[in-house]
Design a protein around this motif. Sequence first.
Motif, mmCIF file in Angstrom:
data_model
loop_
_atom_site.group_PDB
_atom_site.id
_atom_site.type_symbol
_atom_site.label_atom_id
_atom_site.label_comp_id
_atom_site.label_asym_id
_atom_site.label_seq_id
_atom_site.Cartn_x
_atom_site.Cartn_y
_atom_site.Cartn_z
ATOM 1 N N ILE A 1 1.843 -7.278 -2.041
ATOM 2 C CA ILE A 1 2.732 -7.168 -3.196
ATOM 3 C C ILE A 1 4.038 -7.886 -2.885
ATOM 4 N N ASP A 2 4.367 -8.863 -3.715
ATOM 5 C CA ASP A 2 5.608 -9.635 -3.541
ATOM 6 C C ASP A 2 5.738 -10.158 -2.115
ATOM 7 N N GLY A 3 4.610 -10.600 -1.551
ATOM 8 C CA GLY A 3 4.607 -11.197 -0.221
ATOM 9 C C GLY A 3 4.465 -10.230 0.926
ATOM 10 N N THR A 4 4.491 -8.914 0.643
ATOM 11 C CA THR A 4 4.374 -7.920 1.700
ATOM 12 C C THR A 4 2.967 -7.346 1.714
ATOM 13 N N PRO A 5 2.218 -7.523 2.805
ATOM 14 C CA PRO A 5 0.833 -7.030 2.849
ATOM 15 C C PRO A 5 0.774 -5.540 3.124
ATOM 16 N N ASN A 6 -0.462 -5.013 3.096
ATOM 17 C CA ASN A 6 -0.763 -3.633 3.494
ATOM 18 C C ASN A 6 -0.127 -2.586 2.596
ATOM 19 N N GLN A 7 -0.059 -2.869 1.307
ATOM 20 C CA GLN A 7 0.457 -1.904 0.342
ATOM 21 C C GLN A 7 -0.717 -1.193 -0.331
ATOM 22 N N ARG A 8 -0.703 0.141 -0.337
ATOM 23 C CA ARG A 8 -1.811 0.894 -0.928
ATOM 24 C C ARG A 8 -1.710 0.844 -2.451
ATOM 25 N N ALA A 9 -2.698 0.249 -3.072
ATOM 26 C CA ALA A 9 -2.665 0.084 -4.530
ATOM 27 C C ALA A 9 -2.713 1.423 -5.249
ATOM 28 N N CYS A 10 -3.411 2.416 -4.663
ATOM 29 C CA CYS A 10 -3.565 3.701 -5.349
ATOM 30 C C CYS A 10 -2.289 4.523 -5.340
ATOM 31 N N MET A 11 -1.378 4.252 -4.410
ATOM 32 C CA MET A 11 -0.163 5.046 -4.273
ATOM 33 C C MET A 11 1.092 4.296 -4.726
ATOM 34 N N THR A 12 0.943 3.049 -5.142
ATOM 35 C CA THR A 12 2.093 2.224 -5.501
ATOM 36 C C THR A 12 2.216 2.116 -7.012
ATOM 37 N N PRO A 13 3.306 2.602 -7.602
ATOM 38 C CA PRO A 13 3.485 2.458 -9.050
ATOM 39 C C PRO A 13 3.662 0.989 -9.428
ATOM 40 N N LEU A 14 3.054 0.599 -10.521
ATOM 41 C CA LEU A 14 3.197 -0.768 -11.020
ATOM 42 C C LEU A 14 4.627 -0.969 -11.528
ATOM 43 N N ARG A 15 5.208 -2.111 -11.184
ATOM 44 C CA ARG A 15 6.532 -2.483 -11.676
ATOM 45 C C ARG A 15 6.454 -3.797 -12.426
ATOM 46 N N ASP A 16 7.341 -3.960 -13.355
ATOM 47 C CA ASP A 16 7.391 -5.206 -14.115
ATOM 48 C C ASP A 16 7.746 -6.363 -13.172
ATOM 49 N N GLY A 17 7.018 -7.465 -13.309
ATOM 50 C CA GLY A 17 7.297 -8.654 -12.505
ATOM 51 C C GLY A 17 6.618 -8.689 -11.153
ATOM 52 N N MET A 18 5.819 -7.674 -10.828
ATOM 53 C CA MET A 18 5.129 -7.647 -9.539
ATOM 54 C C MET A 18 4.206 -8.855 -9.382
ATOM 55 N N GLN A 19 4.155 -9.372 -8.161
ATOM 56 C CA GLN A 19 3.178 -10.403 -7.816
ATOM 57 C C GLN A 19 2.194 -9.781 -6.826
ATOM 58 N N VAL A 20 1.014 -9.468 -7.325
ATOM 59 C CA VAL A 20 -0.002 -8.784 -6.525
ATOM 60 C C VAL A 20 -1.064 -9.795 -6.123
ATOM 61 N N GLU A 21 -1.484 -9.729 -4.873
ATOM 62 C CA GLU A 21 -2.511 -10.647 -4.383
ATOM 63 C C GLU A 21 -3.595 -9.886 -3.649
ATOM 64 N N THR A 22 -4.828 -10.398 -3.720
ATOM 65 C CA THR A 22 -5.909 -9.880 -2.899
ATOM 66 C C THR A 22 -5.532 -10.067 -1.436
ATOM 67 N N GLN A 23 -5.650 -9.024 -0.652
ATOM 68 C CA GLN A 23 -5.260 -9.126 0.749
ATOM 69 C C GLN A 23 -6.369 -9.781 1.551
ATOM 70 N N VAL A 24 -5.987 -10.765 2.351
ATOM 71 C CA VAL A 24 -6.944 -11.496 3.178
ATOM 72 C C VAL A 24 -7.153 -10.748 4.489
ATOM 73 N N PRO A 25 -8.235 -11.073 5.227
ATOM 74 C CA PRO A 25 -8.427 -10.429 6.523
ATOM 75 C C PRO A 25 -7.269 -10.744 7.476
ATOM 76 N N ARG A 26 -6.811 -9.727 8.164
ATOM 77 C CA ARG A 26 -5.735 -9.872 9.141
ATOM 78 C C ARG A 26 -4.606 -10.749 8.595
ATOM 79 N N PRO A 27 -3.896 -10.278 7.578
ATOM 80 C CA PRO A 27 -2.825 -11.095 6.992
ATOM 81 C C PRO A 27 -1.762 -11.437 8.022
ATOM 82 N N SER A 28 -1.157 -12.604 7.845
ATOM 83 C CA SER A 28 -0.139 -13.058 8.783
ATOM 84 C C SER A 28 1.044 -12.099 8.785
ATOM 85 N N LEU A 29 1.640 -11.956 9.954
ATOM 86 C CA LEU A 29 2.849 -11.149 10.044
ATOM 87 C C LEU A 29 3.972 -11.872 9.311
ATOM 88 N N THR A 30 4.569 -11.193 8.392
ATOM 89 C CA THR A 30 5.651 -11.790 7.607
ATOM 90 C C THR A 30 6.885 -10.911 7.712
#
Length: 552
Positions: free
Chosen positions: A58-87
């Motif tokens: 979400i917005d460039g930050t990986p490992n966000q639980r979709a079931c526990m995260t409220p949707l916000r306007d303007g969110m950029q959500v992406e399918t998480q890839v295997p072992r996402p790069s440390l950002t």
Amino acid sequence: MTKLHFTFDGAPKSAAPDLSVAAALTRSGNRVFRHSDSDAPRGIFCGMGVCQDCLVTIDGTPNQRACMTPLRDGMQVETQVPRPSLTVPPAQEKTAQRLSPSVLVIGGGAGGLNAAIAARESGVDVLLLDERKVPGGQYFKQSAAPDAAPMDAQQSEGQALVRKARAAGVDFLTQTEVWGAFDGPEIMASDPGTVYAITPQKVIVATGAYERPAMVPNWTLPGVMTVGAAQTLWRSYRTLPGRRVALFGNGPLTAQVALELAEGGAEVVLLGEAAPSPSRAPGAALAMARADFGLTLKGIGMLARLRRKGITLRHACRPTSIAQDGDSLRVTYEANGSAAEVEADAVCMNFGFQPQNEILRLLGVKMSFDTRFDQLRPARTAEMETSVKGVYAIGDCCGLGGAPAAAVEGRIAGRAAAVGTGASAADRAELRRHRAFQDALWSTYSAAPAQLETLGPDTIVCRCEEITKGTLDAALSDGHTDIGAVKRATRVGMGRCQGRYCAPALAGYMARRTGADVEDLSFFAPRIPIKPVGIGTLVAAEKLLDADGADD
């Protein structure tokens, strides 16, 4: 209605407000939220933040639980890839706060709310923590929309209980997750912006339970979820898990959710119950009626409503495998010894519950193993105090007992924690009645639990690390005799959920192989943090503890 706008993998989406990210994606037809280390697709599974399988970026930050995260306007959500790069996530320095309530209640379900009300009405200050945006727990499952009308009497009762707690003066911290527990007790928790170190005089643990799945081939596919996850999607977010739904389980929850989904517009293509027909145990059914005639009548009415909708409850029915078939899931199952198949968009399973007892175990509470339900239970007094002075435990985190019993336990524990009052004769009588009903209920729904012995070598046991039954058998054949050694040899239980699904199954399997009794040490030792937390949370906690040390 105002819409929220977001993107998923760059595609523009819109959704109603007050949805979780998981609910918004499910509504838009997106089931794949991430890919595992082996590039296998994964989606929502538990729906309550336990399994850690619905991770998205979400917005460039990986490992966000979709079931526990409220949707916000303007969110950029992406399918998480295997072992996402440390950002480096956007700068967000969390504040740190120390709290010292007289009574701390962890969990805002039927037990926790009643405990908080009872303690507050006894004259002490009370703080209640709950992971959800809206308290109510898994039984009451409140709507996430603040102005939504209750969908039924059960939801209305929960809404009234939350209002009563607020009116009594209970302080709430919602969207707050406990991730550490130390002697004292000292509880570490955090919400999106703050880290809390809480040192209460008394603590009441009311963390409930999570569902036990059926470990069958491909139970990790997107669209396969717990019955509770499907119920949360519908009751909290008015989102169906799919157009065609197959449900398998053991106990009345599966039938209740099937009816709720059918009344919401889903086609229930199969409703399977692991237990044989209750006609084989008429004595247990009569015992249920004697203990609580109203609740028994409610169950009979639920089955009648299912029949009117053309939904047949199939007994002695279990899934044996699941496969992807285009956009559908094809389930092979057995019912009364005969094999059959069914296609569905969503497959929901519930084969019992596991208590969420990690906090109790971290605090050193004495536990014993319940062979009937294959779960650990804490030792408690009649006032719900555990073996650790000042630590109370109530509800399903102590073993499956049902919401009515949890409510009574909450009232007893709340008064005892606040002013040391013992359980009244009326409380004890009501609790005996609820426990008698539960005993009769599970005699009626008695079914042998699924065990690892029945699995093929390629079936995944550990969802997080993708460890198969064959890998576990190889480690056991190599002479590893305790669960910690198997963990080190295979990585089973080392994933983000910390073995919440694989550990109970593996502990029982190893005990049966050796003829040993299952005990607390048969399970993986709970480790801090008991839930994954960000580096910012640990930094804020360290600063808080450093400041405390400087003050000493």
